[in-house]
Design a protein around this motif. Structure first.
Motif, PDB file in Angstrom:
ATOM      1  N   THR A  67      55.012  -6.492 -28.645  1.00  0.00           N
ATOM      2  CA  THR A  67      55.383  -7.810 -28.124  1.00  0.00           C
ATOM      3  C   THR A  67      54.144  -8.573 -27.640  1.00  0.00           C
ATOM      4  O   THR A  67      53.909  -9.723 -28.045  1.00  0.00           O
ATOM      5  N   ASP A 112      47.504  -4.718 -19.249  1.00  0.00           N
ATOM      6  CA  ASP A 112      48.298  -3.521 -19.579  1.00  0.00           C
ATOM      7  C   ASP A 112      47.856  -2.429 -18.618  1.00  0.00           C
ATOM      8  O   ASP A 112      46.671  -2.328 -18.293  1.00  0.00           O
ATOM      9  N   SER A 113      48.808  -1.626 -18.144  1.00  0.00           N
ATOM     10  CA  SER A 113      48.434  -0.603 -17.164  1.00  0.00           C
ATOM     11  C   SER A 113      47.735   0.601 -17.810  1.00  0.00           C
ATOM     12  O   SER A 113      47.236   1.472 -17.130  1.00  0.00           O
ATOM     13  N   ARG A 114      47.714   0.619 -19.143  1.00  0.00           N
ATOM     14  CA  ARG A 114      46.941   1.675 -19.798  1.00  0.00           C
ATOM     15  C   ARG A 114      45.497   1.225 -19.960  1.00  0.00           C
ATOM     16  O   ARG A 114      45.237   0.044 -20.194  1.00  0.00           O
ATOM     17  N   GLY A 119      59.298  -3.381 -22.073  1.00  0.00           N
ATOM     18  CA  GLY A 119      59.158  -2.016 -21.554  1.00  0.00           C
ATOM     19  C   GLY A 119      58.611  -1.935 -20.137  1.00  0.00           C
ATOM     20  O   GLY A 119      58.575  -0.852 -19.549  1.00  0.00           O
TER      21      GLY A 119
END
Ligand code: UMA
Ligand code: ADP
Length: 401
Positions: free
Chosen positions: A10, A29-31, A66
């Motif tokens: 997305t 992004d948390s990654r 997500g």
């Protein structure tokens, strides 16, 4: 400035859309290393643990489904009154004059979405299926289409605050995604949001959770499953949803049903592969939980006299007891694959074979069986990239028999 939260399918589609339209944006992004980051256009990125500073100068957030509302970044944004919308909202705002059809439910979303796309195209419409089905809506060239058949997950509904649907259907509601919603009631409310944004509400009168809602109930139509290429009676409600929406679009139901009969179904969902030596092989790799495998067995058990079930993969924290009971009653032999093989072997008392090498899973099939069902009831990530790859491996094995 726009902030995109989530650098998955997305987020990348939103980023490419903004870049194409020369809008300024950043993405978080948390990654630390989101694998899809390589597909981003040039932009400012914030990867790794969420920080409050990411929200500085941000006037709008486009969030990926997500990302749970309980994440810090979402909570901080709410504190700061920053509007949060979905990619679907963004697309909708620019295509207000087009037709939007929304499809949700706990089961059958993808089948119904693709079936409706198929039928509408056959009837001469410029229609396209998109959304949760795997095609992010902003990847579509909107000029080419008039009708958007949007598969909506409850996560996408939660974050869609501008979208208005011309037609909306909730196929069914059974407990799912409880890790995100905590209670079944919260999950039901999330699904019911679809009706609050639908001009015409299409209602499944057999669904306990929605039958009280005032709208257009499924039309009475005697669906003859033998005439279709879909397997399993659960498809009747998917078909009725399509017939009812098409009726609203003023199509003749008999003509619509003729088109439905040409639809061969979706890959990896109780997909008939082929008959080899008098035995039918089915690929149901999409079955990643017990409920789906139960549905598959029930769909086939009255058609065949002896079914071999291929089961296993990465087990989920769910109750497998109902599935085990059904296996004991309806299956002749079980072939076990993947890391959960020992677990299932200890629970099942009918003839069982463990196939340590997945490539050998068709080598010990009971010679008297007339059906082989590959419906793992588990996630694929122990041995495969995803359920699609797993299904393709199975089909290759069948096709080389
Ligand atoms: N992320 C974080 N922090 C978090 C959670 C996620 O940074 O706490 C990041 C992830 O690292 C990831 C990114 O957010 O890089 C986006 O992840 P995402 O989970 O929102 O997934 P996308 O790749 O954008 O795919 C989503 C849908 N995924 C989910 O809703 C989980 C896809 O549905 C959908 O096809 C796609 O958008 C296009 O619309 C998949 C799905 O599993 C198939 N859906 C669930 C289902 O069907 O049951 C709801
Ligand atoms: P979703 O997109 O909601 O996950 P799919 O159309 O991909 O649903 O179907 C997934 C599985 O769910 C199918 O293989 C089938 O076993 C089961 N299924 C499909 N439609 C229904 C339905 N209407 N009711 C119950 N189960 C269904």
């Amino acid at each position: 400035v726009n902030l995109i939260l989530g650098c998955g399918v997305t987020g990348v589609s939103v980023a490419n859309y903004f870049a194409k339209h020369h809008k300024s944006f950043s993405i978080a992004d948390s990654r630390k290393h989101p694998p899809l980051a390589k597909h981003l256009p040039e932009c400012q990125t914030f990867f790794g643990r969420w920080k409050r500073s990411i929200l500085e100068h941000i006037s709008r957030i486009i969030i990926s489904p997500g990302i749970a509302p309980t994440e810090d970044i979402v909570q901080w944004a709410i504190e700061k009154n920053i509007p949060i919308i979905s990619d679907i909202d963004l697309f909708y705002q620019e295509n207000l004059h087009k037709t939007f059809i929304g499809i949700t439910g706990s089961n059958g979303k993808s089948t119904t979405t693709k079936l409706l796309e198929f039928v509408l195209q056959k009837l001469g419409n410029k229609a396209i299926a998109c959304g949760n089905i795997g095609l992010p809506i902003l990847d579509i060239d909107s000029k080419k289409y008039d009708i958007f058949v949007v598969e909506l997950s409850s996560y996408q509904l939660d974050y869609s605050n501008l979208l208005q649907l011309d037609y909306g259907v909730v196929l069914n509601i059974t407990p799912d995604h409880l890790e995100r919603y905590q209670t079944f009631e919260n999950y039901i409310q999330s699904k019911l949001k679809l009706y609050t944004i639908s001009k015409t509400k299409i209602i499944n009168p057999a669904c306990e959770q929605t039958k009280h809602i005032i709208g257009q109930p499924f039309i009475p139509f005697a669906v003859d499953m033998h005439a279709t290429k879909l397997v399993g009676r659960h498809n009747i409600e998917n078909i009725l949803a399509v017939l009812t929406i098409c009726k609203q679009l003023t199509y003749d139901s008999n003509k619509v049903f003729d088109s439905i009969c040409d639809f061969t179904g979706l890959e990896h969902r109780l997909e008939f592969v082929r008959n080899v030596g008098g035995r039918d092989y089915y690929n149901d790799s999409k079955a990643t939980n017990a409920h789906s495998t139960i549905t598959a067995i029930k769909a086939l058990q009255h058609t065949y006299s002896s079914i071999v079930l291929i089961l296993g993969g990465r087990k989920k924290t769910e109750d497998y007891s109902q599935l085990i009971t059904l296996i004991q009653q309806s299956i002749t032999q079980v072939v076990l694959i993947g890391e959960s093989a020992q677990f299932f072997a200890s629970k099942i008392s009918i003839p069982t074979v463990i196939s340590v090498d997945v490539n050998m899973m068709l080598h010990s099939i009971d010679i008297n069986s007339d059906c082989v069902l590959f419906s793992p009831a588990c996630a694929s990530f122990d041995m495969f990239e995803n359920f699609e790859q797993r299904g393709n491996v199975f089909k290759t094995l069948v096709n080389t028999l």
